[in-house]
Write a protein that holds these residues in place. Structure first.
Motif, mmCIF file in Angstrom:
data_model
loop_
_atom_site.group_PDB
_atom_site.id
_atom_site.type_symbol
_atom_site.label_atom_id
_atom_site.label_comp_id
_atom_site.label_asym_id
_atom_site.label_seq_id
_atom_site.Cartn_x
_atom_site.Cartn_y
_atom_site.Cartn_z
ATOM 1 N N THR A 128 -0.453 -3.983 -6.771
ATOM 2 C CA THR A 128 -0.408 -3.987 -5.325
ATOM 3 C C THR A 128 -0.151 -5.127 -4.886
ATOM 4 O OG1 THR A 128 -2.895 -4.345 -5.008
ATOM 5 C CG2 THR A 128 -1.944 -1.953 -5.138
ATOM 6 N N GLU B 105 -6.215 4.314 -7.791
ATOM 7 C CA GLU B 105 -7.219 3.547 -8.313
ATOM 8 C C GLU B 105 -8.233 4.353 -9.122
ATOM 9 O OE1 GLU B 105 -9.292 0.318 -9.416
ATOM 10 O OE2 GLU B 105 -7.393 0.235 -8.110
ATOM 11 N N ARG C 275 5.116 -0.322 -10.761
ATOM 12 C CA ARG C 275 3.931 -0.827 -10.457
ATOM 13 C C ARG C 275 2.738 -0.602 -11.235
ATOM 14 N NH1 ARG C 275 3.812 -4.383 -5.870
ATOM 15 N NH2 ARG C 275 5.806 -4.905 -5.183
ATOM 16 N N ASP D 44 -3.515 5.663 -2.310
ATOM 17 C CA ASP D 44 -4.579 4.150 -3.117
ATOM 18 C C ASP D 44 -5.621 4.544 -3.742
ATOM 19 O OD1 ASP D 44 -2.098 2.718 -1.803
ATOM 20 O OD2 ASP D 44 -3.428 1.735 -0.318
ATOM 21 N N ASP E 232 0.734 -1.137 -0.120
ATOM 22 C CA ASP E 232 0.013 -0.150 -0.147
ATOM 23 C C ASP E 232 0.882 1.133 0.046
ATOM 24 O OD1 ASP E 232 -2.643 -1.379 0.191
ATOM 25 O OD2 ASP E 232 -2.067 -1.662 2.428
#
Length: 198
Positions: free
Chosen positions: A162, A12, A146, A8, A2
């Motif tokens: 994640t 998203e 990522r 986060d 995280d």
């Protein structure tokens, strides 16, 4: 893995805006930008999914968010292509355009945390600025790799990985299963390699 709860959430949101409001391919099929009424619903659903108290987007805001989504897509594509300079340049441009400014906020029972809002207080700026800032935090940290674009054939939807080991390569389980099924079928075809033979 995280970043922090707010980062986060806005990363998203960036993923969902790109995946819902940019054309391309999805799960092996062409993905066309939804019609204006559907685009409005898609934009509103993304935003309300993260902030239920947020009012629905109107038609003009949905169009503006689609433009932001195209700009955000370039960040994911830069990372996927190994061009972090291009990705960082795009994030910096978005930060400049939105005039993202930090502000401490506390809501939903969370402790104080940093929010970034855009200049002008419009719905678009209030989402573009934090999405750009969230992506800046990711690119400026150890998990910059990522961000990605699905590697399944005929899919260009984006994702943020994640997982603990950082091995995600698909936007969804559906795309992962599509690739595994195709590989299995290729092995089972005459002339293909069967398990254990070789």
């Amino acid at each position: 893995m995280d970043f922090n709860s707010h980062t986060d959430a806005v990363v998203e949101a960036a993923v969902e805006l790109v995946n819902e409001l940019t054309e391309g391919e999805r799960r092996g099929r062409p993905y066309l930008l939804p019609a204006p009424a559907d685009r409005l619903a898609a934009a509103s659903n993304v935003l309300r999914g993260l902030r239920p108290e947020r009012p629905r987007a109107d038609a003009a805001e949905a169009e503006e968010l689609a433009a932001v989504a195209r700009d955000l897509r370039a960040v994911f594509e830069g990372v996927a292509a190994g061009d972090l300079d291009a990705a960082a340049g795009q994030v910096n441009r978005l930060l400049d355009e939105t005039r993202a400014r930090p502000r401490l906020a506390r809501h939903d029972g969370e402790p104080w945390h940093v929010h970034f809002h855009g200049d002008g207080g419009t719905l678009t700026a209030d989402w573009a600025a934090p999405c750009a800032t969230g992506l800046a935090i990711v690119l400026g940290g150890e998990f910059r790799d990522r961000l990605g674009v699905c590697t399944a054939p005929r899919c260009d939807r984006v994702y943020v990985d994640t997982s603990r080991n950082g091995t995600r390569r698909f936007c969804s389980t559906a795309c992962q299963n599509r690739v595994k099924t195709a590989a299995f079928r290729a092995r089972e075809r005459p002339g293909g390699r069967r398990g254990g033979e070789g």
